[in-house]
Motif scaffolding. Structure first.
Motif, PDB file in Angstrom:
ATOM      1  N   MET A 172       0.837  -1.183   0.000  1.00 31.52           N
ATOM      2  CA  MET A 172       0.000   0.000   0.000  1.00 31.52           C
ATOM      3  C   MET A 172       0.879   1.242   0.000  1.00 31.52           C
ATOM      4  O   MET A 172       1.819   1.336   0.755  1.00 31.52           O
ATOM      5  CB  MET A 172      -0.910   0.004   1.236  1.00 31.52           C
ATOM      6  N   THR A 173       0.562   2.184  -0.869  1.00 31.64           N
ATOM      7  CA  THR A 173       1.291   3.445  -0.883  1.00 31.64           C
ATOM      8  C   THR A 173       0.398   4.539  -0.330  1.00 31.64           C
ATOM      9  O   THR A 173      -0.786   4.607  -0.649  1.00 31.64           O
ATOM     10  CB  THR A 173       1.721   3.822  -2.299  1.00 31.64           C
ATOM     11  N   THR A 174       0.963   5.369   0.523  1.00 33.09           N
ATOM     12  CA  THR A 174       0.209   6.471   1.094  1.00 33.09           C
ATOM     13  C   THR A 174       1.005   7.753   0.935  1.00 33.09           C
ATOM     14  O   THR A 174       2.221   7.726   0.776  1.00 33.09           O
ATOM     15  CB  THR A 174      -0.073   6.242   2.589  1.00 33.09           C
ATOM     16  N   GLY A 175       0.294   8.869   0.990  1.00 29.25           N
ATOM     17  CA  GLY A 175       0.976  10.141   0.887  1.00 29.25           C
ATOM     18  C   GLY A 175       0.027  11.293   1.104  1.00 29.25           C
ATOM     19  O   GLY A 175      -1.181  11.091   1.285  1.00 29.25           O
ATOM     20  N   LYS A 176       0.585  12.500   1.118  1.00 32.96           N
ATOM     21  CA  LYS A 176      -0.214  13.701   1.286  1.00 32.96           C
ATOM     22  C   LYS A 176       0.019  14.624   0.105  1.00 32.96           C
ATOM     23  O   LYS A 176       1.157  14.773  -0.359  1.00 32.96           O
ATOM     24  CB  LYS A 176       0.136  14.408   2.588  1.00 32.96           C
ATOM     25  N   VAL A 177      -1.067  15.222  -0.387  1.00 28.39           N
ATOM     26  CA  VAL A 177      -1.002  16.103  -1.542  1.00 28.39           C
ATOM     27  C   VAL A 177      -1.724  17.402  -1.202  1.00 28.39           C
ATOM     28  O   VAL A 177      -2.884  17.386  -0.777  1.00 28.39           O
ATOM     29  CB  VAL A 177      -1.673  15.460  -2.778  1.00 28.39           C
ATOM     30  N   LYS A 178      -1.057  18.536  -1.395  1.00 31.84           N
ATOM     31  CA  LYS A 178      -1.710  19.822  -1.169  1.00 31.84           C
ATOM     32  C   LYS A 178      -2.539  20.201  -2.390  1.00 31.84           C
ATOM     33  O   LYS A 178      -2.109  20.010  -3.527  1.00 31.84           O
ATOM     34  CB  LYS A 178      -0.664  20.900  -0.900  1.00 31.84           C
ATOM     35  N   SER A 179      -3.727  20.751  -2.136  1.00 37.81           N
ATOM     36  CA  SER A 179      -4.581  21.176  -3.239  1.00 37.81           C
ATOM     37  C   SER A 179      -5.494  22.291  -2.735  1.00 37.81           C
ATOM     38  O   SER A 179      -5.246  22.890  -1.683  1.00 37.81           O
ATOM     39  CB  SER A 179      -5.386  19.975  -3.764  1.00 37.81           C
ATOM     40  N   VAL A 180      -6.547  22.562  -3.510  1.00 35.67           N
ATOM     41  CA  VAL A 180      -7.508  23.613  -3.168  1.00 35.67           C
ATOM     42  C   VAL A 180      -8.905  23.015  -3.202  1.00 35.67           C
ATOM     43  O   VAL A 180      -9.245  22.258  -4.113  1.00 35.67           O
ATOM     44  CB  VAL A 180      -7.403  24.790  -4.167  1.00 35.67           C
ATOM     45  N   CYS A 181      -9.721  23.357  -2.225  1.00 32.56           N
ATOM     46  CA  CYS A 181     -11.101  22.858  -2.168  1.00 32.56           C
ATOM     47  C   CYS A 181     -11.836  23.207  -3.468  1.00 32.56           C
ATOM     48  O   CYS A 181     -11.760  24.334  -3.938  1.00 32.56           O
ATOM     49  CB  CYS A 181     -11.819  23.467  -0.970  1.00 32.56           C
ATOM     50  N   PRO A 182     -12.561  22.247  -4.046  1.00 35.05           N
ATOM     51  CA  PRO A 182     -13.218  22.472  -5.344  1.00 35.05           C
ATOM     52  C   PRO A 182     -14.577  23.146  -5.249  1.00 35.05           C
ATOM     53  O   PRO A 182     -15.196  23.415  -6.282  1.00 35.05           O
ATOM     54  CB  PRO A 182     -13.375  21.040  -5.879  1.00 35.05           C
ATOM     55  N   TYR A 183     -15.082  23.457  -4.083  1.00 35.32           N
ATOM     56  CA  TYR A 183     -16.497  23.815  -3.972  1.00 35.32           C
ATOM     57  C   TYR A 183     -16.826  25.282  -4.182  1.00 35.32           C
ATOM     58  O   TYR A 183     -17.853  25.602  -4.748  1.00 35.32           O
ATOM     59  CB  TYR A 183     -17.049  23.374  -2.622  1.00 35.32           C
ATOM     60  N   CYS A 184     -16.034  26.201  -3.672  1.00 30.17           N
ATOM     61  CA  CYS A 184     -16.456  27.600  -3.831  1.00 30.17           C
ATOM     62  C   CYS A 184     -15.256  28.518  -4.024  1.00 30.17           C
ATOM     63  O   CYS A 184     -14.103  28.099  -3.953  1.00 30.17           O
ATOM     64  CB  CYS A 184     -17.329  28.068  -2.658  1.00 30.17           C
ATOM     65  N   GLY A 185     -15.548  29.789  -4.255  1.00 30.15           N
ATOM     66  CA  GLY A 185     -14.528  30.746  -4.617  1.00 30.15           C
ATOM     67  C   GLY A 185     -13.613  31.191  -3.503  1.00 30.15           C
ATOM     68  O   GLY A 185     -12.647  31.910  -3.758  1.00 30.15           O
ATOM     69  N   VAL A 186     -13.885  30.775  -2.270  1.00 24.36           N
ATOM     70  CA  VAL A 186     -12.970  31.110  -1.182  1.00 24.36           C
ATOM     71  C   VAL A 186     -11.601  30.480  -1.455  1.00 24.36           C
ATOM     72  O   VAL A 186     -10.567  31.083  -1.215  1.00 24.36           O
ATOM     73  CB  VAL A 186     -13.529  30.644   0.171  1.00 24.36           C
ATOM     74  N   GLY A 187     -11.616  29.278  -1.979  1.00 24.15           N
ATOM     75  CA  GLY A 187     -10.363  28.620  -2.368  1.00 24.15           C
ATOM     76  C   GLY A 187      -9.529  28.148  -1.204  1.00 24.15           C
ATOM     77  O   GLY A 187      -8.303  28.317  -1.194  1.00 24.15           O
ATOM     78  N   CYS A 188     -10.171  27.529  -0.239  1.00 27.65           N
ATOM     79  CA  CYS A 188      -9.433  27.060   0.934  1.00 27.65           C
ATOM     80  C   CYS A 188      -8.388  26.010   0.562  1.00 27.65           C
ATOM     81  O   CYS A 188      -8.632  25.139  -0.273  1.00 27.65           O
ATOM     82  CB  CYS A 188     -10.399  26.451   1.940  1.00 27.65           C
ATOM     83  N   GLY A 189      -7.234  26.093   1.218  1.00 25.75           N
ATOM     84  CA  GLY A 189      -6.181  25.111   1.012  1.00 25.75           C
ATOM     85  C   GLY A 189      -6.511  23.818   1.738  1.00 25.75           C
ATOM     86  O   GLY A 189      -6.951  23.834   2.900  1.00 25.75           O
ATOM     87  N   ILE A 190      -6.329  22.705   1.058  1.00 24.75           N
ATOM     88  CA  ILE A 190      -6.614  21.406   1.659  1.00 24.75           C
ATOM     89  C   ILE A 190      -5.402  20.489   1.491  1.00 24.75           C
ATOM     90  O   ILE A 190      -4.568  20.692   0.613  1.00 24.75           O
ATOM     91  CB  ILE A 190      -7.859  20.723   1.038  1.00 24.75           C
ATOM     92  N   ILE A 191      -5.350  19.493   2.356  1.00 24.51           N
ATOM     93  CA  ILE A 191      -4.341  18.450   2.235  1.00 24.51           C
ATOM     94  C   ILE A 191      -5.068  17.123   2.062  1.00 24.51           C
ATOM     95  O   ILE A 191      -5.868  16.715   2.910  1.00 24.51           O
ATOM     96  CB  ILE A 191      -3.434  18.405   3.471  1.00 24.51           C
ATOM     97  N   LEU A 192      -4.813  16.491   0.930  1.00 26.64           N
ATOM     98  CA  LEU A 192      -5.434  15.206   0.625  1.00 26.64           C
ATOM     99  C   LEU A 192      -4.541  14.096   1.169  1.00 26.64           C
ATOM    100  O   LEU A 192      -3.345  14.055   0.862  1.00 26.64           O
ATOM    101  CB  LEU A 192      -5.584  15.025  -0.884  1.00 26.64           C
ATOM    102  N   GLU A 193      -5.106  13.220   1.963  1.00 26.80           N
ATOM    103  CA  GLU A 193      -4.392  12.013   2.367  1.00 26.80           C
ATOM    104  C   GLU A 193      -4.802  10.910   1.398  1.00 26.80           C
ATOM    105  O   GLU A 193      -5.992  10.579   1.281  1.00 26.80           O
ATOM    106  CB  GLU A 193      -4.729  11.648   3.805  1.00 26.80           C
ATOM    107  N   VAL A 194      -3.809  10.382   0.693  1.00 26.75           N
ATOM    108  CA  VAL A 194      -4.065   9.451  -0.401  1.00 26.75           C
ATOM    109  C   VAL A 194      -3.508   8.078  -0.058  1.00 26.75           C
ATOM    110  O   VAL A 194      -2.389   7.946   0.434  1.00 26.75           O
ATOM    111  CB  VAL A 194      -3.417   9.965  -1.701  1.00 26.75           C
TER     112      VAL A 194
END
Ligand code: SF4
Length: 59
Positions: free
Chosen positions: A1-23
């Motif tokens: 199993m491979t795991t990791g974290k990826v930084k991205s931006v929330c897709p829902y609204c124009g605020v554009g909150c920074g998110i971290i995806l645990e994959v």
């Protein structure tokens, strides 16, 4: 199993909150707020904090 974290931006609204995806095995298993992002400093609303379910199901 491979795991990791990826930084991205929330897709829902124009605020554009920074998110971290645990994959794991190319699937998003958890989303947390990015404490370093200037739009939200780690905070997320309900939509952003539960976006992992929508992203995973659409994959
Ligand atoms: S976490 Fe909420 S406020 Fe932030 S971009 Fe996503 S939907 Fe908008």
């Amino acid at each position: 199993m491979t795991t990791g974290k990826v930084k991205s931006v929330c897709p829902y609204c124009g605020v554009g909150c920074g998110i971290i995806l645990e994959v794991s095995d190319n699937r998003v298993v958890k989303i947390t707020g990015d404490k370093e992002h200037p739009a939200n400093f780690g905070r997320l609303c309900t939509k952003g904090s539960t976006a992992a379910a929508a992203i995973t199901e659409s994959g």
